[in-house]
Design an enzyme around this catalytic site. Structure first.
Site, short mmCIF file in Angstrom:
data_model
loop_
_atom_site.label_atom_id
_atom_site.label_comp_id
_atom_site.label_asym_id
_atom_site.label_seq_id
_atom_site.Cartn_x
_atom_site.Cartn_y
_atom_site.Cartn_z
N LYS A 22 0.79 -1.49 0.01
CA LYS A 22 -0.10 0.26 -0.17
C LYS A 22 1.12 1.42 -0.10
O LYS A 22 0.87 2.21 -0.99
CB LYS A 22 -0.95 -0.16 1.10
CG LYS A 22 -1.95 1.75 1.80
CD LYS A 22 -2.24 1.92 2.79
CE LYS A 22 -1.48 1.54 3.91
NZ LYS A 22 -1.07 3.03 4.42
N ASN A 23 1.69 1.36 0.91
CA ASN A 23 2.58 2.49 1.24
C ASN A 23 3.50 3.31 0.41
O ASN A 23 4.17 3.85 -0.12
CB ASN A 23 3.24 2.64 2.33
CG ASN A 23 2.27 2.60 3.67
OD1 ASN A 23 0.87 2.72 3.31
ND2 ASN A 23 2.53 2.23 4.61
N CYS A 116 -5.68 11.78 11.81
CA CYS A 116 -6.44 11.01 11.89
C CYS A 116 -6.97 10.08 13.19
O CYS A 116 -6.11 10.60 14.09
CB CYS A 116 -5.75 10.36 10.54
SG CYS A 116 -3.98 8.94 11.35
N ARG A 121 -1.28 14.66 11.84
CA ARG A 121 -0.68 15.07 11.00
C ARG A 121 -0.24 15.71 10.14
O ARG A 121 -0.87 16.00 8.54
CB ARG A 121 -1.32 13.52 9.50
CG ARG A 121 -2.43 12.13 10.96
CD ARG A 121 -0.83 11.16 11.35
NE ARG A 121 -0.32 10.64 9.72
CZ ARG A 121 -0.90 9.75 9.64
NH1 ARG A 121 -1.62 8.51 9.90
NH2 ARG A 121 -0.35 9.19 8.20
N ASP A 305 4.42 1.14 12.02
CA ASP A 305 3.41 0.20 11.65
C ASP A 305 3.54 -1.29 11.70
O ASP A 305 2.47 -2.20 11.88
CB ASP A 305 3.39 0.43 10.31
CG ASP A 305 2.99 1.68 9.49
OD1 ASP A 305 3.17 2.58 8.15
OD2 ASP A 305 2.68 2.58 10.21
N ARG A 397 -8.43 -0.83 4.39
CA ARG A 397 -7.32 -0.08 3.97
C ARG A 397 -6.28 -0.36 3.82
O ARG A 397 -5.75 -0.41 2.79
CB ARG A 397 -7.51 1.34 4.85
CG ARG A 397 -8.68 1.88 5.32
CD ARG A 397 -8.25 3.47 5.52
NE ARG A 397 -6.93 3.80 5.19
CZ ARG A 397 -5.82 3.86 6.04
NH1 ARG A 397 -6.26 3.78 7.28
NH2 ARG A 397 -4.80 4.54 5.43
C1 EPZ Z 1 3.67 7.37 6.32
O1 EPZ Z 1 3.00 8.03 6.73
C2 EPZ Z 1 2.73 5.93 6.23
N1 EPZ Z 1 1.79 6.19 5.39
C3 EPZ Z 1 2.37 5.77 7.71
O2 EPZ Z 1 1.64 4.12 7.41
C4 EPZ Z 1 3.66 5.75 8.24
O3 EPZ Z 1 3.32 5.30 9.69
C5 EPZ Z 1 4.66 6.35 8.41
O4 EPZ Z 1 4.88 7.15 6.83
C6 EPZ Z 1 5.64 6.45 9.13
O5 EPZ Z 1 6.20 5.04 8.58
C7 EPZ Z 1 1.75 6.13 4.17
O6 EPZ Z 1 2.89 5.46 3.49
C8 EPZ Z 1 0.72 6.63 2.99
P1 EPZ Z 1 5.68 10.07 7.78
P2 EPZ Z 1 3.65 9.56 6.77
O7 EPZ Z 1 5.25 11.97 7.18
O8 EPZ Z 1 3.93 9.76 5.73
C9 EPZ Z 1 5.78 14.41 11.02
C10 EPZ Z 1 0.37 2.36 7.86
O9 EPZ Z 1 -0.60 1.78 8.63
N2 EPZ Z 1 5.61 15.01 10.43
O10 EPZ Z 1 7.02 9.59 7.93
O11 EPZ Z 1 1.89 10.18 6.41
C11 EPZ Z 1 4.19 12.66 11.51
O12 EPZ Z 1 2.79 14.01 12.29
C12 EPZ Z 1 0.36 4.33 7.87
O13 EPZ Z 1 0.28 2.14 6.66
C13 EPZ Z 1 5.52 16.34 10.49
O14 EPZ Z 1 5.62 16.70 11.48
O15 EPZ Z 1 4.53 9.30 7.94
C14 EPZ Z 1 4.50 12.31 12.10
O16 EPZ Z 1 4.44 12.41 13.41
C15 EPZ Z 1 0.23 5.09 9.05
N3 EPZ Z 1 5.21 17.00 9.68
C16 EPZ Z 1 5.68 11.52 11.90
O17 EPZ Z 1 6.63 13.55 10.98
C17 EPZ Z 1 4.97 16.52 8.24
O18 EPZ Z 1 5.08 17.60 6.99
C18 EPZ Z 1 6.03 10.80 10.83
O19 EPZ Z 1 5.47 10.93 9.80
C19 EPZ Z 1 5.46 15.27 7.96
C20 EPZ Z 1 4.96 14.78 9.32
#
Ligand code: EPZ
Length: 416
Positions: A22-23, A116, A121, A305, A397
């Site tokens: 998915k990711n 979410c 996020r 995850d 999902r």
């Molecule tokens: C990706 O989410 C994955 N989703 C998530 O998987 C996964 O948990 C996450 O990466 C971490 O590995 C997809 O790929 C679709 P991040 P993403 O940006 O990109 C903070 C699942 O179960 N942050 O690496 O949203 C954020 O709040 C899902 O499959 C900011 O502060 O994760 C978080 O605390 C759930 N500002 C941390 O960084 C930003 O602009 C990591 O988020 C962006 C992120």
């Protein structure tokens, strides 16, 4: 509303093909917009989030449809640069389309993705990077209005290695004039899969999988056929299923190098895990052992995850294990549901301590998010009696058909 009936107490014995990831599929589908042509995506998982991405592409004027297990996308007739609120609300990670639409159309308009189940996020790093590449971004009434006379390559430094920000900026940089360097980039295998797809379309970039990614923009892109990587979190879920229920399973398409921290933990707990050329075999017998503390972190650290499913696998272990969740504020919502099954878990802030119990019993439980829902199924397989899992929208999902796969592995799971 359908529910899953998980009949526990039976050792697993079977094998399954791990479906596409998915990711990596979601950012790849956004990146198809850059080519202005046809992409044939093989091993594309049939998931709720992929269906939403297809509807977003169609809403933008592109064509997208299944040809067996392959998804055929053609973005030549794209005629919109905005995404409706309704579609944005359906999938939090639709913000991944921002960089692609901006690079292709010079403007983009979409609603700010809300939080979410996992907590706030923000996308501040996505927006900061796009502004540095030359976009003007205004936010009015929860909608983002982005415009550029032309993106220009820059050196971008991420505050933390965000997966989504890295992907959005990699994609946008393909449409920028000159060189973009992303420092402190995320290193997840899904980032490498996105780079491999873009290289297959003719892009010029290097460094995915390391913390420095370099993109030479404006390379002419063309049609391509690409096969997505297998889903490492789905594989981690099924490794935890056999750890919870006992038995022997073979996961076709799973790769140890994508799951090294999860596999190291399960080995420490007492599972026998062997890598084969085409997949992974896992055997588990008797009670597992508690393990050293687990701290979630960006890749190659322990994947957030997999936190919930690993917690579920350790519920009957000997001793206590501490799990620290460092990526998301609200990712222990499965704990109260697991407690209904007799689990002993103490939570304080970002730390949960699991003390193993002799036995779990079936119960009616509710999935509160995608991975938390999968954890309820893992616990149910290791419990005595029947577990009824509701809230399947969350699970669907990220798992094509979790009951189909768990049955192939020898479990008794039925959707009713
Ligand atoms: C990706 O989410 C994955 N989703 C998530 O998987 C996964 O948990 C996450 O990466 C971490 O590995 C997809 O790929 C679709 P991040 P993403 O940006 O990109 C903070 C699942 O179960 N942050 O690496 O949203 C954020 O709040 C899902 O499959 C900011 O502060 O994760 C978080 O605390 C759930 N500002 C941390 O960084 C930003 O602009 C990591 O988020 C962006 C992120």
């Amino acid at each position: 509303m359908s529910r899953l009936l998980v009949q526990g107490g039976k050792a697993l014995d079977g094998e399954v093909d791990i479906h596409g990831a998915k990711n990596s599929t979601l950012p790849i589908l956004a990146a198809t917009i850059l080519t202005g042509g046809e992409t044939v995506l093989q091993n594309c998982p049939k998931l709720r989030d992929v269906e939403v991405s297809i509807r977003i592409l169609q809403y933008l004027g592109c064509s997208a449809g299944w040809d067996g297990d392959a998804l055929v996308v053609n973005t030549k007739d794209m005629n919109r640069h905005h995404i409706s609120d309704g579609l944005m609300r359906e999938m939090r990670s639709s913000s991944i389309f921002l960089g692609a639409i901006l690079a292709r159309c010079g403007k983009a308009n979409l609603s700010y993705p809300g939080g979410c189940e996992l907590g706030p996020r923000p996308i501040d790093m996505h927006l900061a990077g796009l502004r540095q590449l030359g976009a003007t971004i205004t936010e009015t009434g929860g909608r983002l209005d982005c415009e550029t006379a032309g993106l220009t390559g820059r050196t971008l430094v991420l505050r933390l290695p965000s997966v989504g920000a890295t992907e959005n900026l990699m994609i946008a940089a393909c449409g920028a004039t000159g060189t973009t360097t992303i420092l402190n980039a995320a290193r997840e295998p899904e980032i490498v899969d996105l780079q491999n797809y873009l290289l297959c379309c003719g892009a010029r970039m290097t460094g995915a999988g390391t913390s420095t990614i370099i993109i030479e923009g404006k390379a002419p892109l063309h049609d391509c056929t690409y096969a997505c990587m297998s889903d490492r979190i789905v594989a981690a879920t099924y490794l935890c299923a056999v750890a919870s229920a006992g038995g022997r399973i073979y996961l076709k398409g799973a790769k140890e190098e994508h799951l090294s921290t999860v596999i190291a933990l399960l080995r420490e707990a007492g599972c026998q895990i062997t890598s084969q050329s085409q997949g992974i075999v896992c055997r588990a017998q008797g009670r597992l052992q508690s393990v050293q503390g687990v701290k979630t972190a960006p890749y190659p650290g322990f994947p957030t995850d997999a936190q919930a499913v690993v917690m579920a696998a350790l519920l009957k272990s000997c001793g206590a294990t501490m799990l620290e969740e460092n990526l998301f504020e609200n990712r222990f919502r499965h704990v109260d549901e697991l407690k209904r099954m007799g689990a002993d878990i103490q939570v304080s802030g970002r730390v949960a301590v699991v003390t193993g119990v002799e036995m779990l019993h079936g119960a009616s439980v509710e999935a509160t998010d995608l991975r938390g829902g999968a954890a309820l199924c893992v616990a149910g397989l290791g419990a005595q009696g029947d577990t009824w899992v509701s809230g399947l929208d969350h699970i669907d999902r990220g798992y094509e058909s979790i009951e189909r796969d768990l049955c192939a592995l020898g479990g008794e799971v039925t959707r009713i």
